[in-house]
Design an enzyme around this catalytic site. Structure first.
Site, PDB file in Angstrom:
ATOM      1  N   ASN A   1     -34.785  -6.053  21.947  1.00  0.00           N
ATOM      2  CA  ASN A   1     -35.952  -5.262  21.565  1.00  0.00           C
ATOM      3  C   ASN A   1     -35.890  -3.902  22.238  1.00  0.00           C
ATOM      4  OD1 ASN A   1     -37.243  -7.141  19.919  1.00  0.00           O
ATOM      5  ND2 ASN A   1     -38.496  -7.983  21.564  1.00  0.00           N
TER       6      ASN A   1
ATOM      7  N   TYR B   1     -33.175 -19.489  15.838  1.00  0.00           N
ATOM      8  CA  TYR B   1     -32.533 -18.542  14.909  1.00  0.00           C
ATOM      9  C   TYR B   1     -31.769 -19.250  13.793  1.00  0.00           C
ATOM     10  CZ  TYR B   1     -34.288 -14.777  17.728  1.00  0.00           C
ATOM     11  OH  TYR B   1     -35.139 -13.908  18.371  1.00  0.00           O
TER      12      TYR B   1
ATOM     13  N   HIS C   1     -40.307  -9.687  12.552  1.00  0.00           N
ATOM     14  CA  HIS C   1     -39.271  -8.649  12.307  1.00  0.00           C
ATOM     15  C   HIS C   1     -38.938  -8.539  10.821  1.00  0.00           C
ATOM     16  CE1 HIS C   1     -38.188  -8.126  16.636  1.00  0.00           C
ATOM     17  NE2 HIS C   1     -38.559  -9.387  16.714  1.00  0.00           N
TER      18      HIS C   1
ATOM     19  N   HIS D   1     -28.342 -14.248  15.585  1.00  0.00           N
ATOM     20  CA  HIS D   1     -28.620 -15.456  16.362  1.00  0.00           C
ATOM     21  C   HIS D   1     -28.212 -15.205  17.803  1.00  0.00           C
ATOM     22  CE1 HIS D   1     -29.066 -19.370  17.808  1.00  0.00           C
ATOM     23  NE2 HIS D   1     -28.064 -19.987  17.247  1.00  0.00           N
TER      24      HIS D   1
HETATM   25 FE1  HDE Z   1     -36.922 -13.331  18.024  1.00  0.00          FE
HETATM   26  N1  HDE Z   1     -36.931 -14.269  16.236  1.00  0.00           N
HETATM   27  N2  HDE Z   1     -37.808 -14.939  18.874  1.00  0.00           N
HETATM   28  N3  HDE Z   1     -37.108 -12.352  19.823  1.00  0.00           N
HETATM   29  N4  HDE Z   1     -36.120 -11.717  17.230  1.00  0.00           N
HETATM   30  C1  HDE Z   1     -36.510 -13.744  15.079  1.00  0.00           C
HETATM   31  O1  HDE Z   1     -35.139 -14.812  13.499  1.00  0.00           O
HETATM   32  C2  HDE Z   1     -37.867 -16.165  18.319  1.00  0.00           C
HETATM   33  C3  HDE Z   1     -37.630 -12.841  20.971  1.00  0.00           C
HETATM   34  C4  HDE Z   1     -35.723 -10.584  17.866  1.00  0.00           C
HETATM   35  O2  HDE Z   1     -33.165  -7.949  12.702  1.00  0.00           O
HETATM   36  C5  HDE Z   1     -36.462 -14.743  13.961  1.00  0.00           C
HETATM   37  O3  HDE Z   1     -33.871 -14.126  11.767  1.00  0.00           O
HETATM   38  C6  HDE Z   1     -38.406 -17.105  19.266  1.00  0.00           C
HETATM   39  C7  HDE Z   1     -37.297 -12.002  22.077  1.00  0.00           C
HETATM   40  C8  HDE Z   1     -35.203  -9.631  16.916  1.00  0.00           C
HETATM   41  O4  HDE Z   1     -32.841  -9.910  11.796  1.00  0.00           O
HETATM   42  C9  HDE Z   1     -36.869 -16.050  14.657  1.00  0.00           C
HETATM   43  C10 HDE Z   1     -38.678 -16.382  20.397  1.00  0.00           C
HETATM   44  C11 HDE Z   1     -36.568 -10.972  21.543  1.00  0.00           C
HETATM   45  C12 HDE Z   1     -35.303 -10.251  15.680  1.00  0.00           C
HETATM   46  C13 HDE Z   1     -37.135 -15.585  16.069  1.00  0.00           C
HETATM   47  C14 HDE Z   1     -38.285 -15.038  20.149  1.00  0.00           C
HETATM   48  C15 HDE Z   1     -36.461 -11.209  20.133  1.00  0.00           C
HETATM   49  C16 HDE Z   1     -35.868 -11.556  15.907  1.00  0.00           C
HETATM   50  C17 HDE Z   1     -37.238 -14.355  12.746  1.00  0.00           C
HETATM   51  C18 HDE Z   1     -39.299 -16.886  21.690  1.00  0.00           C
HETATM   52  C19 HDE Z   1     -35.976  -9.765  22.278  1.00  0.00           C
HETATM   53  C20 HDE Z   1     -34.921  -9.673  14.333  1.00  0.00           C
HETATM   54  C21 HDE Z   1     -36.231 -13.978  11.686  1.00  0.00           C
HETATM   55  C22 HDE Z   1     -38.495 -17.767  22.393  1.00  0.00           C
HETATM   56  C23 HDE Z   1     -34.978 -10.095  23.252  1.00  0.00           C
HETATM   57  C24 HDE Z   1     -33.469  -9.838  14.045  1.00  0.00           C
HETATM   58  C25 HDE Z   1     -34.954 -14.282  12.281  1.00  0.00           C
HETATM   59  C26 HDE Z   1     -33.126  -9.176  12.741  1.00  0.00           C
HETATM   60  C27 HDE Z   1     -36.103 -12.478  14.894  1.00  0.00           C
HETATM   61  C28 HDE Z   1     -37.512 -16.443  17.029  1.00  0.00           C
HETATM   62  C29 HDE Z   1     -38.470 -14.011  21.102  1.00  0.00           C
HETATM   63  C30 HDE Z   1     -35.769 -10.301  19.265  1.00  0.00           C
HETATM   64  C31 HDE Z   1     -38.020 -16.796  14.040  1.00  0.00           C
HETATM   65  C32 HDE Z   1     -38.638 -18.558  19.021  1.00  0.00           C
HETATM   66  C33 HDE Z   1     -37.652 -12.233  23.548  1.00  0.00           C
HETATM   67  C34 HDE Z   1     -34.678  -8.239  17.207  1.00  0.00           C
HETATM   68  O5  HDE Z   1     -35.835 -16.962  14.659  1.00  0.00           O
END
Ligand code: HDE
Length: 730
Positions: A156, A370, A83, A347
């Protein structure tokens, strides 16, 4: 004199809410101010470094130069690992009616409260500078600054996910990101490592259908849904729990572009979505989304043929309707991209009393990730003090120190219990709003295992495919054919076709044909090499639903809202000699209905109309392009028509608009410009009412009748049925 066409009113007074007021304290405006160093020393010369003679070496002593360069050298922070590319906006959330029976969250109990929000939309795979129009999932992260602290709904634009267990997240991301040896391709899933992984992970079957659908190429961030994905819990005052899934429903409907168009936009305007969001907010066309919830009582936890804790599953809206509980309006652009959009830290673990987690293994893994990622990205544990991340409610605790601490905590005690500091800060009883976790009963063995209830990977993938209209299904086949066509390893393509055959034989046959392959007779098993428990091939057989094709209306974009042209961009192709009256009539009608009109001409500046009036030109054929517009109109005026008919760029503009299934209108006098196109011969002879609806082509003499029909056609968004039988080589 230049005639003024009405454009959207420019927003003058920016709306302020509690969060904005708190941000304003940090705003710096250099207007009329002296230039100083970071230490406040006034600078006399910002053009030249301090040198030993005017042709001599720069002196180390030059503290002004050193400060400037050092700061510059450190201006970048690591981009988000996923993202990375995003766009933010401020807004407010207002509740429709109190939800006390479901949740004690204060912002969901008082319809008078306007809760400030900050939203960040994003793509997932690309780097910060990548194109907006990549085929990808879109992030839809909302920070609610509630009176009880921040609640982040980090969702999402697709309601399911690729994997069921967070353990696989790094693998998924490594597979989709550019390949490690040459860092190719940027912001694209169309490559070997991604499809290698997917073809070995049958649990991704459902998500892949969404990713290959038009949902992955939205027309606008303002025209896509949002989903919390996981099942959460609502807890009311009595401590009763209900499962809840969160939805965002855009009031402009859900619309996409064509894949060929997306690829063109990526070249013509890689900031297309960012610009669209920014411009809409600047012009006062505020994006609006209703927050919806699907509620499942705890007693019904096991009522479904899927597991509520499995993030690869939706709860079909036909089974549990989405109740719309409030509206979010995005009404203000950020003042500074870095300070706000880049530094905002979401987060999934930021929740408030009345909302709680479930044991979804994907959700649980995110709870760790997060904070961990913000620590490296924002440089330490005090990122909550960055203005955009601060709650509007007061925060006090015994956490101290660390890089970039801003707050000056007074007093001797930074521990509890304490007697030297009156035992402050004090804990808060549940009845007074202290957060308590839901007391879920647990009786389990500690295991590394996947629940059997997570094992059906194909029923909902099939439900999705079968719920699509024919053009949408064709787009899915085309998308798979494109993506897998870019995969070099034939065995991976073949394995994927095998997976698709478990979803739908027609789909698999269509893709296999494009790839020059056959559907395999024997599927490679176990499909997933990495999870030993996947052993039984029977797990992969399609589940039959009483011989009937199951469908869910909410899954097709065909059934979305199509009654508005608000903020749609319409191109008017014109040249000198154009009929000014028809330009004005159509412009007024379109802007009156909330659309935006741009005149596109052979060159910038002004064109001289047939009545000698001047009309301002927004774009030339060089700077504008059909892919940046929703519809196109060709007005009359003999010389203008003759110029356009002979202008290859104008004809190309129309051909391309036709190819991408957009509404096209022409004054009767201008029909010869249409005649120069590739598609004209393929149209029905007469332009009747039915033709307009079926074809999206309006040719009329009377401007009122024309604008009336044209506006209805633009609101339809696209005429996908036009696509297959009459392809245009634009
Ligand atoms: Fe994320 N995800 N994600 N994700 N995610 C990040 O956090 C993660 C997942 C989502 O505009 C990271 O600040 C893991 C699902 C959005 O700043 C990180 C898993 C969904 C955004 C991270 C998921 C999301 C992130 C990277 C599997 C939809 C952007 C930078 C368990 C429900 C937020 C950050 C923004 C961002 C980890 C799966 C949505 C690495 C480990 C499912 C919208 O922390």
């Amino acid at each position: 004199m230049t005639k003024k066409r009405e454009t959207q009113p420019k927003q003058t007074k920016l709306p302020e809410n509690e969060k904005i007021k708190s941000l304003n304290q940090h705003i710096s405006d250099a207007t009329g101010e002296n230039m100083t160093t970071d230490q406040g020393v006034k600078i006399n010369d910002d053009q030249n470094s301090l040198r030993a003679g005017d042709r001599g070496a720069t002196l180390l002593e030059d503290f002004i130069f050193r400060e400037k360069i050092t700061h510059f050298d450190h201006e970048r922070i690591p981009e988000r690992v996923v993202h990375a590319r995003g766009s933010g906006a401020h807004g407010v959330f207002k509740l429709y009616k109190p939800l006390g029976h479901l949740t004690k969250a204060a912002f969901l109990n008082d319809t008078e409260i306007e809760t400030p929000v900050f939203v960040r939309f994003s793509t997932v795979a690309g780097s910060r500078g990548s194109t907006d129009l990549a085929r990808d999932v879109r992030g839809f992260a909302v920070k609610f600054y509630t009176q009880e602290g921040n609640f982040d709904l980090v969702g999402n634009n697709m309601p399911v996910f690729f994997i069921q267990d967070a353990m696989k997240f790094p693998d998924l991301v490594h597979a989709v990101k550019p390949e490690p040896d040459n860092e190719i391709p940027q912001a694209a899933s169309a490559h070997d490592t991604f499809w290698d992984f997917i073809s070995l992970m049958p649990e991704s079957a459902h998500m892949i259908m969404w990713l290959m659908s038009d949902r992955a190429i939205p027309r606008s961030y303002r025209m896509m849904e949002g989903f919390g994905v996981h099942t959460f819990r609502f807890i009311n005052e009595k401590g009763e729990a209900n499962f809840v899934k969160f939805h965002w429903k855009p009031l402009l409907g859900v619309h996409s572009v064509a894949w060929d168009e997306a690829q063109n936009i990526s070249g013509k305007d890689p900031d297309f979505h960012r610009r669209d969001l920014w411009d809409a907010i600047e012009s006062g066309a505020f994006p609006e989304y209703e927050l919806g919830v699907q509620i499942v009582p705890e007693a019904d936890e096991f009522k479904f043929d899927f597991d509520l804790l499995d993030s690869t599953k939706i709860i079909p809206e036909e089974l549990v309707p989405v109740q719309r509980i409030g509206k979010m309006t995005l009404n203000r652009n950020p003042d500074n991209f870095f300070a706000e959009t880049e530094q905002v830290a979401f987060h999934i673990g930021n929740i408030v009393p009345g909302i709680d987690f479930t044991n979804d293994p994907l959700l649980q893994g995110r709870l760790f990730s997060y904070t961990d990622t913000q620590l490296i990205r924002l440089g330490g544990p005090n990122f909550h003090e960055i203005p955009i991340n601060r709650p509007i409610s007061a925060s006090h605790n015994n956490q101290r120190d660390g890089f970039m601490r801003q707050r000056i905590d007074r007093g001797k005690t930074s521990y509890g219990p304490n007697s030297l500091g009156n035992n402050d800060p004090v804990q808060v009883k549940e009845a007074q709003g202290g957060f308590t976790s839901y007391q879920e009963r647990i009786d389990a063995r500690k295991v590394r295992a996947r629940s059997d209830s997570f094992r059906d990977h194909f029923s909902q993938a099939r439900l999705f495919y079968h719920s699509q209209s024919e053009p949408e299904q064709n787009h899915i086949i085309d998308a798979f054919s494109f993506e897998l066509g870019k995969v070099k390893t034939v065995a991976v393509r073949q394995r994927m076709v095998g997976i698709l055959s478990l979803i739908d034989k027609g789909l698999a046959a269509g893709v296999a044909f494009a790839l020059g392959l056959q559907i395999p007779q024997e599927l490679e098993k176990p499909i997933n090499h990495s999870i030993p428990a996947d052993g039984d091939p029977a797990d992969y057989e399609p589940i039959q639903v009483e011989g009937k094709v199951r469908k869910s209306e909410a899954l097709s974009m065909k059934n979305t809202i199509k009654d508005s042209i608000v903020s749609r961009k319409i191109a008017i192709l014109a040249a000198d000699g154009v009929n000014a009256a028809s330009v004005m009539a159509i412009s007024d009608a379109i802007t009156g209905a909330g659309g935006i009109v741009h005149v596109i001409a052979p060159k910038l500046g002004e064109i001289i109309a047939s009545d000698n009036s001047k009309i301002a030109v927004e774009e030339s054929f060089l700077t504008g392009a059909s892919v940046l517009y929703d519809a196109v109109y060709v007005p009359g005026g003999k010389t203008s028509v003759a110029t356009l008919e002979a202008e290859a760029n104008a004809v190309h503009f129309l051909n391309e608009a036709f190819k991408h299934c957009k509404a096209i209108a022409a004054d009767k006098e201008a029909v010869q410009v249409l005649e120069a196109t590739y598609f004209f011969d393929k149209l029905p002879e007469e332009f009747s009412e039915e033709t307009v609806l079926a074809e999206g082509i309006v040719v009329e003499e009377n401007p009122d009748a024309l604008s009336d029909k044209f506006i209805k056609a633009i609101a339809q968004h696209r005429f996908w049925d036009r696509e297959k039988p009459r392809q245009v080589p634009a």
